[in-house]
Write a protein that holds these residues in place. Structure first.
Motif, PDB file in Angstrom:
ATOM      1  N   ALA A  85       0.055  -3.979   5.835  1.00  0.00           N
ATOM      2  CA  ALA A  85      -0.373  -3.064   6.906  1.00  0.00           C
ATOM      3  C   ALA A  85       0.329  -3.330   8.228  1.00  0.00           C
ATOM      4  O   ALA A  85      -0.137  -2.895   9.279  1.00  0.00           O
ATOM      5  CB  ALA A  85      -1.893  -3.140   7.104  1.00  0.00           C
ATOM      6  N   SER A  86       1.471  -4.019   8.172  1.00  0.00           N
ATOM      7  CA  SER A  86       2.174  -4.360   9.406  1.00  0.00           C
ATOM      8  C   SER A  86       3.618  -3.904   9.422  1.00  0.00           C
ATOM      9  O   SER A  86       4.240  -3.849  10.486  1.00  0.00           O
ATOM     10  CB  SER A  86       2.136  -5.882   9.628  1.00  0.00           C
ATOM     11  OG  SER A  86       2.867  -6.561   8.619  1.00  0.00           O
ATOM     12  N   SER A  87       4.172  -3.571   8.270  1.00  0.00           N
ATOM     13  CA  SER A  87       5.584  -3.216   8.174  1.00  0.00           C
ATOM     14  C   SER A  87       5.725  -2.053   7.207  1.00  0.00           C
ATOM     15  O   SER A  87       5.132  -2.059   6.122  1.00  0.00           O
ATOM     16  CB  SER A  87       6.399  -4.411   7.687  1.00  0.00           C
ATOM     17  OG  SER A  87       7.781  -4.128   7.690  1.00  0.00           O
ATOM     18  N   ASN A  88       6.512  -1.043   7.605  1.00  0.00           N
ATOM     19  CA  ASN A  88       6.665   0.154   6.798  1.00  0.00           C
ATOM     20  C   ASN A  88       8.099   0.292   6.293  1.00  0.00           C
ATOM     21  O   ASN A  88       9.055  -0.031   7.009  1.00  0.00           O
ATOM     22  CB  ASN A  88       6.311   1.390   7.621  1.00  0.00           C
ATOM     23  CG  ASN A  88       4.883   1.349   8.129  1.00  0.00           C
ATOM     24  OD1 ASN A  88       3.947   1.271   7.346  1.00  0.00           O
ATOM     25  ND2 ASN A  88       4.725   1.382   9.439  1.00  0.00           N
ATOM     26  N   SER A  98       3.776   0.558   2.818  1.00  0.00           N
ATOM     27  CA  SER A  98       3.579  -0.444   3.863  1.00  0.00           C
ATOM     28  C   SER A  98       3.321  -1.795   3.223  1.00  0.00           C
ATOM     29  O   SER A  98       2.835  -1.886   2.090  1.00  0.00           O
ATOM     30  CB  SER A  98       2.413  -0.074   4.784  1.00  0.00           C
ATOM     31  OG  SER A  98       1.181  -0.117   4.077  1.00  0.00           O
ATOM     32  N   ASN A 124       0.852  -1.187   0.000  1.00  0.00           N
ATOM     33  CA  ASN A 124       0.000   0.000   0.000  1.00  0.00           C
ATOM     34  C   ASN A 124       0.889   1.238   0.000  1.00  0.00           C
ATOM     35  O   ASN A 124       1.824   1.342   0.808  1.00  0.00           O
ATOM     36  CB  ASN A 124      -0.916  -0.002   1.223  1.00  0.00           C
ATOM     37  CG  ASN A 124      -1.930   1.121   1.184  1.00  0.00           C
ATOM     38  OD1 ASN A 124      -1.582   2.294   1.248  1.00  0.00           O
ATOM     39  ND2 ASN A 124      -3.201   0.769   1.073  1.00  0.00           N
ATOM     40  N   THR A 125       0.611   2.165  -0.906  1.00  0.00           N
ATOM     41  CA  THR A 125       1.422   3.378  -1.029  1.00  0.00           C
ATOM     42  C   THR A 125       0.615   4.639  -0.726  1.00  0.00           C
ATOM     43  O   THR A 125       1.009   5.738  -1.120  1.00  0.00           O
ATOM     44  CB  THR A 125       2.019   3.479  -2.446  1.00  0.00           C
ATOM     45  OG1 THR A 125       0.961   3.521  -3.415  1.00  0.00           O
ATOM     46  CG2 THR A 125       2.925   2.297  -2.744  1.00  0.00           C
ATOM     47  N   VAL A 130      12.867  -2.175   6.270  1.00  0.00           N
ATOM     48  CA  VAL A 130      11.533  -2.058   6.864  1.00  0.00           C
ATOM     49  C   VAL A 130      11.619  -2.123   8.383  1.00  0.00           C
ATOM     50  O   VAL A 130      12.577  -2.649   8.955  1.00  0.00           O
ATOM     51  CB  VAL A 130      10.580  -3.150   6.338  1.00  0.00           C
ATOM     52  CG1 VAL A 130      10.324  -2.963   4.854  1.00  0.00           C
ATOM     53  CG2 VAL A 130      11.135  -4.552   6.599  1.00  0.00           C
ATOM     54  N   ASP A 131      10.575  -1.591   9.031  1.00  0.00           N
ATOM     55  CA  ASP A 131      10.613  -1.428  10.488  1.00  0.00           C
ATOM     56  C   ASP A 131       9.984  -2.575  11.254  1.00  0.00           C
ATOM     57  O   ASP A 131       9.908  -2.538  12.482  1.00  0.00           O
ATOM     58  CB  ASP A 131       9.942  -0.109  10.890  1.00  0.00           C
ATOM     59  CG  ASP A 131       8.452  -0.057  10.527  1.00  0.00           C
ATOM     60  OD1 ASP A 131       7.912  -1.058  10.003  1.00  0.00           O
ATOM     61  OD2 ASP A 131       7.828   1.004  10.766  1.00  0.00           O
TER      62      ASP A 131
END
Length: 462
Positions: A285-288, A282, A276-277, A304-305
């Motif tokens: 929807a769990s890692s950016n 992301s 998703n941009t 990624v975080d």
């Protein structure tokens, strides 16, 4: 000479010097001004004679005597000698010209970057040996002096010319693979440890290959520090889920989309990711993405975080904003049934695997109203086939397939090919037709999702 594969890894190791023309002080007598370029500095420095020969051999001297400014990380003679010996080149003349050019350019950065202005992080070199012809990334680490890509230390800094600055380094900076970038960045040390645990070479071999391109979502150390592996998945499967094979997906190419990863389910089907941009990038929807577009010769790395866990069908329903009404229907509007728990089952701990036919928000909006819970529960159950992972390839080509019974009890039929732009047409349990499957094979660990443009209605007379 080593194998051709190693040779091309080597070819990713040379670097290029940019030379530019500059102006010196006016001598006050109205005569032509003299300039001292980066090339002039190299020529005047005995310990850079092989570099000068390399620039001449690659026909870069004339090109690089431009305005600049440039920053050049200049390998010493001993650095070049070590490079040639390590790669089985008897002399500089044995290095293919295209390889030599890219290696030299990988030592050059646009702009004048004095040592005082360098910081830990990534900058782009002038080498276009990166995937898709992109400029390669250089990782600068200033924690102890200045180190580039973990292989070359600056031994003499800030030698200024009229068209830039030279920093002399003690090693040739190779053209990095994805593995090289991971190893050079201390913030990715936990990832490297996980990839190589128990002397595992699968990932390092794969991600060093230049046969195809890769995209790697690389969790930083802090991400591994909080990852609990809640479903006790094989860590190698989790790591594979961070790799897209066959494509270098740069940030300017990403959009709201599903991609296939190197991880598979029990049947060998590639697991999907939802990117998703809408606000940054992301994954599920769990890692950016914290640092995008670390360019290697064989692909791209995005740091990624958070570690991205293997998805269930619930993961995609929650991550994809096109399913927000479906999620509301499965949770807030049907509190007496724990659909999330049911559809999260995996590894045979429930009715998994599931085939879910997921209506979009527009599909729900086309209803005159969303039914009350008593009627909504069987409608939702009519969209789920339990105990089967039915992919589009499992359907009858040029014909009609009747599904196994849904959780509600009825079956429905799917006809290939579809009409009016649909991938397939559906007739639901109540006999309603004109329903379309508009996307297929969103693959989770515990099942697969196909996307519908209309809500299915079960037979209410039986």
């Amino acid at each position: 000479m080593k194998q051709l594969t190693n040779f091309f890894k080597i070819s990713l190791v040379l670097s290029v010097f940019v030379i530019a023309s500059c102006s010196d002080d006016d001598n006050g007598g109205g005569t032509d001004m003299e300039t001292t370029t980066i090339v002039d500095l190299a020529v005047a420095t005995n310990d850079l004679s092989i570099l000068v020969d390399a620039l001449t051999s690659a026909n870069l001297a004339g090109t690089l005597e431009g305005d600049g400014p440039f920053t050049v990380f200049a390998p010493t003679n001993s650095a070049f000698e070590a490079f040639l010996e390590a790669n089985d080149f008897a002399s500089l003349e044995d290095v293919p010209n295209d390889v030599l050019t890219q290696v030299l350019l990988n030592h050059v950065v646009s702009g004048e970057n004095l040592s005082s202005s360098l910081s830990t992080g990534y900058i782009s070199s002038l080498s276009t040996a990166g995937a898709e012809g992109r400029n390669l990334s250089l990782y600068i680490n200033i924690s102890t002096g200045v180190t580039i890509n973990g292989v070359a230390d600056v031994v003499t800094e800030d030698i200024q010319a009229d068209n830039g600055v030279v920093h002399i380094v003690d090693a040739v900076i190779g053209l990095p693979t994805i593995v090289d970038h991971a190893v050079s960045n201390s913030e990715l040390s936990s990832l490297v440890t996980a990839l190589t645990a128990d002397n595992n070479t699968t990932f390092t071999t794969l991600l060093s290959s230049t046969i195809t391109d890769f995209t790697v979502f690389a969790p930083v150390n802090a991400a591994f520090g909080v990852y609990t592996n809640p479903n006790s998945n094989d860590i190698n499967d989790v790591l594979s889920y961070h790799v897209i094979s066959g494509d270098a997906a740069f940030s300017d190419e990403l959009m709201n989309m599903y991609v296939s990863t190197a991880a598979t389910n029990a049947d060998g089907d590639a697991l999907s990711q939802y990117i998703n941009t809408d606000d940054g990038v992301s994954i599920n929807a769990s890692s950016n993405v914290a640092i995008a577009d670390i360019v290697a010769v064989n692909g791209v790395v995005h740091a990624v975080d958070a570690v991205i866990d293997l998805p269930s069908v619930v993961t995609f329903a929650a991550a994809d904003p096109n399913f927000s009404t479906l999620v509301q229907a499965l949770t807030d509007l049907t509190p007496s049934v724990n659909f999330v728990e049911v559809l999260s089952a995996q590894d045979g701990n429930g009715n998994d695997p599931f085939t879910v036919f997921a209506p979009t928000n527009d599909a729900f909006a086309a209803l005159s109203a969303i039914p009350a819970e008593e009627d909504l529960i069987p409608i939702l159950q009519h969209h789920v086939v339990a105990g089967a992972n039915i992919r589009s390839s499992d359907l009858t080509a040029d014909g009609t397939t009747t599904t196994p019974a849904t959780l509600e009890g009825d079956t429905f039929t799917i006809t290939l090919p579809g009409t009016d732009g649909n991938i397939a047409d559906v007739t639901d349990g109540a006999g309603n037709d004109g329903i379309g499957i508009i996307a297929v094979d969103v693959q989770a660990k515990n099942g697969v999702i196909h996307v519908l443009n209309t809500v299915l209605i079960p037979d209410t007379t039986n």
